[in-house]
Design an enzyme around this catalytic site. Sequence first.
Site, PDB file in Angstrom:
ATOM      1  N   CYS A 188      -4.790   2.536  -3.607  1.00 40.51           N
ATOM      2  CA  CYS A 188      -3.534   3.039  -3.003  1.00 40.51           C
ATOM      3  C   CYS A 188      -2.420   2.017  -3.152  1.00 40.51           C
ATOM      4  CB  CYS A 188      -3.712   3.418  -1.540  1.00 40.51           C
ATOM      5  SG  CYS A 188      -4.817   4.796  -1.292  1.00 40.51           S
TER       6      CYS A 188
ATOM      7  N   GLN B 291      -4.514  -5.004   7.000  1.00 41.03           N
ATOM      8  CA  GLN B 291      -5.562  -5.906   6.524  1.00 41.03           C
ATOM      9  C   GLN B 291      -5.553  -7.232   7.266  1.00 41.03           C
ATOM     10  OE1 GLN B 291      -7.952  -4.987   4.611  1.00 41.03           O
ATOM     11  NE2 GLN B 291      -7.094  -3.066   3.860  1.00 41.03           N
TER      12      GLN B 291
ATOM     13  N   HIS C 105       0.876  -1.183   0.000  1.00 41.35           N
ATOM     14  CA  HIS C 105       0.000   0.000   0.000  1.00 41.35           C
ATOM     15  C   HIS C 105       0.914   1.234   0.000  1.00 41.35           C
ATOM     16  CE1 HIS C 105      -2.785   2.957   1.833  1.00 41.35           C
ATOM     17  NE2 HIS C 105      -3.769   2.166   1.476  1.00 41.35           N
TER      18      HIS C 105
ATOM     19  N   LYS D 228     -10.332  -0.348  10.527  1.00 42.66           N
ATOM     20  CA  LYS D 228     -10.514  -1.551   9.696  1.00 42.66           C
ATOM     21  C   LYS D 228     -10.849  -2.761  10.567  1.00 42.66           C
ATOM     22  CE  LYS D 228      -7.167   0.084   6.263  1.00 42.66           C
ATOM     23  NZ  LYS D 228      -7.981   0.540   5.150  1.00 42.66           N
TER      24      LYS D 228
HETATM   25  C1  LIG Z   1      -2.365  -2.867   3.483  1.00 44.23           C
HETATM   26  C2  LIG Z   1      -2.657  -1.481   3.977  1.00 44.23           C
HETATM   27  N1  LIG Z   1      -1.692  -0.776   4.580  1.00 44.23           N
HETATM   28  C3  LIG Z   1      -1.905   0.448   5.061  1.00 44.23           C
HETATM   29  C4  LIG Z   1      -3.132   1.051   4.951  1.00 44.23           C
HETATM   30  C5  LIG Z   1      -3.331   2.411   5.516  1.00 44.23           C
HETATM   31  O1  LIG Z   1      -4.248   2.383   6.561  1.00 44.23           O
HETATM   32  P1  LIG Z   1      -4.790   3.734   7.189  1.00 44.23           P
HETATM   33  O2  LIG Z   1      -5.313   4.557   6.043  1.00 44.23           O
HETATM   34  O3  LIG Z   1      -5.857   3.286   8.126  1.00 44.23           O
HETATM   35  O4  LIG Z   1      -3.643   4.393   7.868  1.00 44.23           O
HETATM   36  C6  LIG Z   1      -4.159   0.371   4.313  1.00 44.23           C
HETATM   37  C7  LIG Z   1      -5.473   1.006   4.097  1.00 44.23           C
HETATM   38  O5  LIG Z   1      -6.224   0.639   3.254  1.00 44.23           O
HETATM   39  C8  LIG Z   1      -3.916  -0.932   3.824  1.00 44.23           C
HETATM   40  O6  LIG Z   1      -4.879  -1.636   3.225  1.00 44.23           O
END
Ligand SMILES: Cc1ncc(COP(=O)(O)O)c(C=O)c1O
Length: 427
Positions: free
Chosen positions: A385, A224, A144, A247
Amino acid sequence: MRIGAVASESAPTAALRAGADAPFDLQRVRSDFPILHQRIHGCPLVYLDNAATAQKPQSVIDAVSRFYSRENANIHRGVHHLSEQASAAYDVVREKTARFLNARAAHEVIFTRGTTDSINLVAQSYGRTHLKAGDEILITGMEHHSNIVPWQLLCEQTGARLRAAPLDNAGELRLDEFQRLLNDRPRLVAVVHLSNALGTINPVKRLIGWAHQCGVPVLVDGAQSAPHIPVDVQDLDCDFFAFSGHKLFGPTGVGVLYGRESLLERMPPHQGGGGMIQTVTLEGSTWAPLPAKFEAGTPMIAQVMGLGAALDYVNDVGLSAIAAWESRLLAYATELVSSIAGTRIIGTARLKASVLSFVLDRVHPHDIGTVLDNAGVAIRAGHHCAQPVMQHFGVPATARASFAFYNTLDEVDELGEALHTVKRMFG
Ligand SMILES: Cc1ncc(COP(=O)(O)O)c(C=O)c1O
């Protein structure tokens, strides 16, 4: 079938449809989530965008509401009843989080704003003090942006270099390449546990073992994985583990960084302010012990209360039961979506969870998302993302259905029905 395998168009889905029910009372669970019981565009909501954010049970909503209605006070400061009560409750959630992750000690749990914030903390605190020009950071091609950009910023600041281990055509990490890049002795490995774009579960325990043989610490992005599969940071032996409350059926604005005590102890604070100091004079300051050193300023107290309620809820249902049911949902959805002519599943790793990314011939994923929305089916369309993943598969975007334990097989059928409507419209 193996989750992720692509079925022929005529593949019978009935076998996967039949069989055991969820290993918990699914209808009771659904009744705990008020948002699920509404109509969108006249149709019952089918919420399949859980990887973006998950819905909240009433107990989480109540915990936040109760805090503001009856318990609100700043923590670790006041001597009055409400402040002492809020401080104690905040500390209880830290202990609960440590148990959830099987951390050795509660002070290895730092409350942050979320996964992104947790990774940035490590980059700016650990990274800026341990990396220098020419050093390498190793990630994978399925990260991500939250596990790419903080390292790129760190590279700009230090002159270090970011490298990524590639994927294969199924969306699995190339383990041979990962090992080859490890031989170059990066100073840090940062790897996603469960890919939000592909659903791939990485063999993080193995990766960590290899990295440790080379003396390299490992950060696991658990955004995740934490909501979907049991996590044990001692068993994984990871050095850092990051996840987001929202999440995991908790509130937005709160997340967690687990850090190995010996590393956290050696790391300087990444932010200064109230709460993180031992002493302050105009000449200089000293730092509070863990975990306060990394929690400058008034923290997200109400959100932490909500996170505590979310952890209780997930523990009650049980992550093993959650993982088992979601695996069934994913297998069924994979079979169903694959059986629609013109679909291509993006991400067919042998080990997957909760995420089904796909494209449909001649239909842009945004159009899929819009037509599905009209049928009350909420999915995500876009690059999630994870633009390097899209580049790897040669697609600009995918449609993504992502599951939570409150989803039903009937809802998967709704997804299938709505996809047939898409096909009819764009035929
Ligand atoms: C694999 C992964 N890492 C990091 C994030 C970032 O999470 P957050 O936006 O809650 O900081 C996400 C969000 O979708 C994600 O799916």
